[in-house]
Design a protein around this motif. Structure first.
Motif, PDB file in Angstrom:
ATOM      1  N   GLY A   1      43.216  38.388  35.506  1.00  0.00           N
ATOM      2  CA  GLY A   1      42.517  38.122  36.763  1.00  0.00           C
ATOM      3  C   GLY A   1      42.542  39.324  37.688  1.00  0.00           C
ATOM      4  O   GLY A   1      41.547  39.641  38.351  1.00  0.00           O
ATOM      5  N   TYR A   2      43.674  40.008  37.711  1.00  0.00           N
ATOM      6  CA  TYR A   2      43.804  41.209  38.541  1.00  0.00           C
ATOM      7  C   TYR A   2      42.852  42.302  38.069  1.00  0.00           C
ATOM      8  O   TYR A   2      42.114  42.885  38.868  1.00  0.00           O
ATOM      9  CB  TYR A   2      45.247  41.713  38.499  1.00  0.00           C
TER      10      TYR A   2
ATOM     11  N   GLY B   1      39.117  41.152  38.512  1.00  0.00           N
ATOM     12  CA  GLY B   1      38.764  41.082  39.927  1.00  0.00           C
ATOM     13  C   GLY B   1      38.648  42.443  40.578  1.00  0.00           C
ATOM     14  O   GLY B   1      37.734  42.689  41.369  1.00  0.00           O
ATOM     15  N   THR B   2      39.550  43.346  40.244  1.00  0.00           N
ATOM     16  CA  THR B   2      39.515  44.675  40.881  1.00  0.00           C
ATOM     17  C   THR B   2      38.471  45.583  40.250  1.00  0.00           C
ATOM     18  O   THR B   2      37.826  46.362  40.964  1.00  0.00           O
ATOM     19  CB  THR B   2      40.898  45.349  40.813  1.00  0.00           C
TER      20      THR B   2
ATOM     21  N   ILE C   1      37.121  41.544  44.438  1.00  0.00           N
ATOM     22  CA  ILE C   1      38.286  41.349  45.281  1.00  0.00           C
ATOM     23  C   ILE C   1      39.119  42.634  45.242  1.00  0.00           C
ATOM     24  O   ILE C   1      39.165  43.313  44.219  1.00  0.00           O
ATOM     25  CB  ILE C   1      39.104  40.124  44.793  1.00  0.00           C
ATOM     26  N   THR C   2      39.739  42.936  46.327  1.00  0.00           N
ATOM     27  CA  THR C   2      40.600  44.123  46.356  1.00  0.00           C
ATOM     28  C   THR C   2      41.972  43.759  45.782  1.00  0.00           C
ATOM     29  O   THR C   2      42.364  42.585  45.790  1.00  0.00           O
ATOM     30  CB  THR C   2      40.772  44.649  47.796  1.00  0.00           C
ATOM     31  N   PRO C   3      42.691  44.755  45.287  1.00  0.00           N
ATOM     32  CA  PRO C   3      44.032  44.463  44.766  1.00  0.00           C
ATOM     33  C   PRO C   3      44.951  43.821  45.806  1.00  0.00           C
ATOM     34  O   PRO C   3      45.738  42.926  45.479  1.00  0.00           O
ATOM     35  CB  PRO C   3      44.560  45.832  44.338  1.00  0.00           C
TER      36      PRO C   3
ATOM     37  N   GLU D   1      44.067  41.852  48.332  1.00  0.00           N
ATOM     38  CA  GLU D   1      43.670  40.459  48.503  1.00  0.00           C
ATOM     39  C   GLU D   1      44.137  39.597  47.330  1.00  0.00           C
ATOM     40  O   GLU D   1      44.528  38.444  47.514  1.00  0.00           O
ATOM     41  CB  GLU D   1      42.152  40.351  48.636  1.00  0.00           C
ATOM     42  N   TYR D   2      44.073  40.163  46.129  1.00  0.00           N
ATOM     43  CA  TYR D   2      44.499  39.410  44.947  1.00  0.00           C
ATOM     44  C   TYR D   2      45.989  39.095  45.027  1.00  0.00           C
ATOM     45  O   TYR D   2      46.403  37.951  44.815  1.00  0.00           O
ATOM     46  CB  TYR D   2      44.182  40.198  43.670  1.00  0.00           C
TER      47      TYR D   2
ATOM     48  N   GLY E   1      46.620  36.546  47.714  1.00  0.00           N
ATOM     49  CA  GLY E   1      46.201  35.211  47.284  1.00  0.00           C
ATOM     50  C   GLY E   1      47.209  34.572  46.345  1.00  0.00           C
ATOM     51  O   GLY E   1      47.487  33.373  46.433  1.00  0.00           O
ATOM     52  N   ILE E   2      47.775  35.366  45.452  1.00  0.00           N
ATOM     53  CA  ILE E   2      48.788  34.831  44.541  1.00  0.00           C
ATOM     54  C   ILE E   2      50.036  34.430  45.322  1.00  0.00           C
ATOM     55  O   ILE E   2      50.608  33.360  45.098  1.00  0.00           O
ATOM     56  CB  ILE E   2      49.135  35.864  43.451  1.00  0.00           C
TER      57      ILE E   2
END
Length: 155
Positions: free
Chosen positions: A68-69, A72-73, A78-80, A82-83, A86-87
């Motif tokens: 997902g990281y 997403g990046t 999504i920025t790292p 924000e990821y 969020g986690i």
């Protein structure tokens, strides 16, 4: 889903291996030698399953988080930062406990049902295939029922 795949691959292999040993009279030979064949053949399969399936769940969770990281990046969705936020924000440690409890129960069900079906196989090669199929279908039904009851009891 992972438990169903585990039941299909590992469970059918356990049932097929023990069923083949039963019809080729290898289990009978162990019993004639005075060896408790159930504890010698079945118990290591159950212990290995109970130890390795939770590790498989942990590896799958880590791969999901890392996947997902990366996705997403790299896609820019999504920025790292924000990821990671969020986690951390949505983290609930009980989910890990719940996943581990389920993994131990599923591993025990799959290994015991598959070993039981394979150990008590009678007949020939056709019955080994039938026992393997029965082991998988019975394990899947047991997994679904256990998942329902565990969710009801633990959540």
């Amino acid at each position: 889903i992972m438990a169903v795949i585990f039941a299909g691959k590992v469970g059918s292999s356990m049932a097929g291996g023990l069923g083949t040993m039963r019809i080729t009279e290898q289990i009978d030979a162990l019993e004639v030698m005075g060896i408790n064949s159930a504890s010698y053949l079945v118990l290591p399969k159950i212990i290995a399953s109970i130890l390795m399936y939770p590790l498989l769940v942990i590896v799958a969770a880590v791969c999901a988080l890392m996947g997902g990281y990366v996705v997403g990046t790299l896609t820019g969705l999504i920025t790292p930062t924000e990821y990671i936020y969020g986690i951390r924000y949505g983290f609930n440690e009980y989910f890990i406990t719940f996943a581990m409890i389920k993994s131990f129960v599923f591993a025990f069900l799959i290994s015991t049902i598959s070993s039981l079906k394979g150990y008590y196989t009678q007949g020939g090669a056709l019955e080994v295939g039938i026992a393997s199929t029965q082991a998988v279908t019975t394990s899947i039904i047991a997994i679904l029922l256990a998942d329902y009851f565990l969710a009801y009891l633990l959540i």
